[in-house]
Write a protein that holds these residues in place. Structure first.
Motif, mmCIF file in Angstrom:
data_model
loop_
_atom_site.group_PDB
_atom_site.id
_atom_site.type_symbol
_atom_site.label_atom_id
_atom_site.label_comp_id
_atom_site.label_asym_id
_atom_site.label_seq_id
_atom_site.Cartn_x
_atom_site.Cartn_y
_atom_site.Cartn_z
ATOM 1 N N SER A 170 -98.343 -38.761 41.826
ATOM 2 C CA SER A 170 -99.551 -38.487 41.046
ATOM 3 C C SER A 170 -99.213 -38.241 39.578
ATOM 4 O O SER A 170 -99.972 -38.612 38.685
ATOM 5 C CB SER A 170 -100.334 -37.313 41.637
ATOM 6 O OG SER A 170 -99.625 -36.089 41.505
ATOM 7 N N PHE A 171 -98.049 -37.635 39.315
ATOM 8 C CA PHE A 171 -97.597 -37.436 37.933
ATOM 9 C C PHE A 171 -97.335 -38.776 37.262
ATOM 10 O O PHE A 171 -97.812 -39.037 36.151
ATOM 11 C CB PHE A 171 -96.334 -36.575 37.944
ATOM 12 C CG PHE A 171 -95.712 -36.343 36.598
ATOM 13 C CD1 PHE A 171 -96.483 -35.974 35.497
ATOM 14 C CD2 PHE A 171 -94.339 -36.480 36.424
ATOM 15 C CE1 PHE A 171 -95.899 -35.751 34.245
ATOM 16 C CE2 PHE A 171 -93.746 -36.250 35.193
ATOM 17 C CZ PHE A 171 -94.530 -35.894 34.102
ATOM 18 N N GLU A 172 -96.594 -39.648 37.934
ATOM 19 C CA GLU A 172 -96.318 -40.964 37.352
ATOM 20 C C GLU A 172 -97.597 -41.759 37.149
ATOM 21 O O GLU A 172 -97.771 -42.453 36.128
ATOM 22 C CB GLU A 172 -95.347 -41.742 38.249
ATOM 23 C CG GLU A 172 -94.861 -43.027 37.621
ATOM 24 C CD GLU A 172 -93.733 -43.676 38.408
ATOM 25 O OE1 GLU A 172 -93.120 -44.622 37.883
ATOM 26 O OE2 GLU A 172 -93.452 -43.236 39.547
ATOM 27 N N ASN A 173 -98.525 -41.651 38.091
ATOM 28 C CA ASN A 173 -99.807 -42.345 37.950
ATOM 29 C C ASN A 173 -100.589 -41.816 36.752
ATOM 30 O O ASN A 173 -101.209 -42.593 36.005
ATOM 31 C CB ASN A 173 -100.637 -42.178 39.229
ATOM 32 C CG ASN A 173 -101.968 -42.888 39.133
ATOM 33 O OD1 ASN A 173 -102.031 -44.107 39.045
ATOM 34 N ND2 ASN A 173 -103.056 -42.120 39.136
ATOM 35 N N LEU A 174 -100.577 -40.499 36.550
ATOM 36 C CA LEU A 174 -101.237 -39.920 35.386
ATOM 37 C C LEU A 174 -100.664 -40.507 34.096
ATOM 38 O O LEU A 174 -101.406 -40.884 33.189
ATOM 39 C CB LEU A 174 -101.067 -38.400 35.386
ATOM 40 C CG LEU A 174 -101.488 -37.677 34.099
ATOM 41 C CD1 LEU A 174 -102.983 -37.822 33.850
ATOM 42 C CD2 LEU A 174 -101.091 -36.214 34.150
ATOM 43 N N LEU A 175 -99.349 -40.578 33.999
ATOM 44 C CA LEU A 175 -98.716 -41.102 32.792
ATOM 45 C C LEU A 175 -99.104 -42.561 32.556
ATOM 46 O O LEU A 175 -99.480 -42.946 31.439
ATOM 47 C CB LEU A 175 -97.192 -40.961 32.910
ATOM 48 C CG LEU A 175 -96.662 -39.532 33.073
ATOM 49 C CD1 LEU A 175 -95.163 -39.548 33.323
ATOM 50 C CD2 LEU A 175 -97.004 -38.669 31.870
#
Length: 237
Positions: A170-175
């Motif tokens: 989810s962090f990578e997707n946010l970025l």
């Protein structure tokens, strides 16, 4: 304009009495170690610390010569005063901001840092877009608290203002959905000094060993079960 009033209310006097100083000093040592691991020996002309707190990270960046010139923006007036009191030689700009509008021109910094900031931000993509406007590259670090014990993480971190909870995905997707290209992303356990500060010498050492070895042996299971941190070096498209 995004309303940052609730965040300002939480943090305006947060650094005034020095109660968080010891924890933040140890945490900043940890975070700068993560930055150095991600940067792999690279240094920068100008670094901007976005959400600089009371300046512990800035102080270590200055001592380790990771940039010729430092800048900082911070939402808390008590944080601003604490940064001023440090008298950091390479700090050339220090501004109050509202969380969404940084008072600098486009691409005026080579690297921007947002260290344990995004988990507090109501409008994450607006924040990241503004950071990317001002900085050519970004280092963003967040706690990975979206585990099987998410309910506990919400209870424990609520008073500190955490409103966003992440997995690595989810962090990578946010970025990526904020228009950022992820160059490197690493997952970090807490340092021994940090674990011992929170839990005491013996229990802290045991927690450090368990968290570190679990991540090495079974990373996917570890991150589903235990909180870690993720740091990512990004560039804007």
């Amino acid at each position: 304009m995004a309303d940052a009033g609730s965040i300002i209310a939480i943090y305006d006097d947060y650094y005034a009495d020095g109660k968080v100083a010891a924890k933040r000093e140890i945490a900043s040592q940890q975070s700068v170690g993560h930055i150095e691991a991600i940067l792999q020996g690279k240094t920068f002309e100008k670094i901007l610390d976005i959400g600089a707190g009371e300046g512990a990270v800035l102080d270590k960046l200055n001592k380790r010569n990771l940039a010729k010139t430092l800048g900082a923006v911070e939402i808390s007036t008590s944080g601003i005063e604490a940064i001023k009191a440090r008298k950091i030689p390479s700090l050339k700009s220090l501004d109050v901001f509202d969380g969404y509008h940084i008072p600098h021109s486009d691409k005026s910094f080579d690297l921007g840092l947002a260290i344990h900031v995004v988990e507090h931000v109501e409008h994450e993509r607006l924040f990241l877009a503004e950071a990317a406007r001002v900085c050519k590259k970004l280092y963003i670090e967040v706690p990975l608290e979206h585990t099987r014990r998410l309910d506990r993480a919400i209870r424990m971190s609520g008073p500190s203002g955490h409103i966003n909870f992440y997995t690595t995905l989810s962090f990578e997707n946010l970025l990526k959905t904020s228009g950022l290209a992820v160059e490197r992303l690493k997952v970090f356990p807490h340092d021994l000094a940090y674990e011992q500060h929170l839990a005491g010498r013996t229990k802290g050492w045991l927690k450090y060993k368990v968290r570190t070895e679990f991540l090495k042996i079974a990373p996917k299971a570890a991150m589903r079960s235990v909180a870690y941190m993720a740091g990512a070096l990004c560039s804007s498209h």
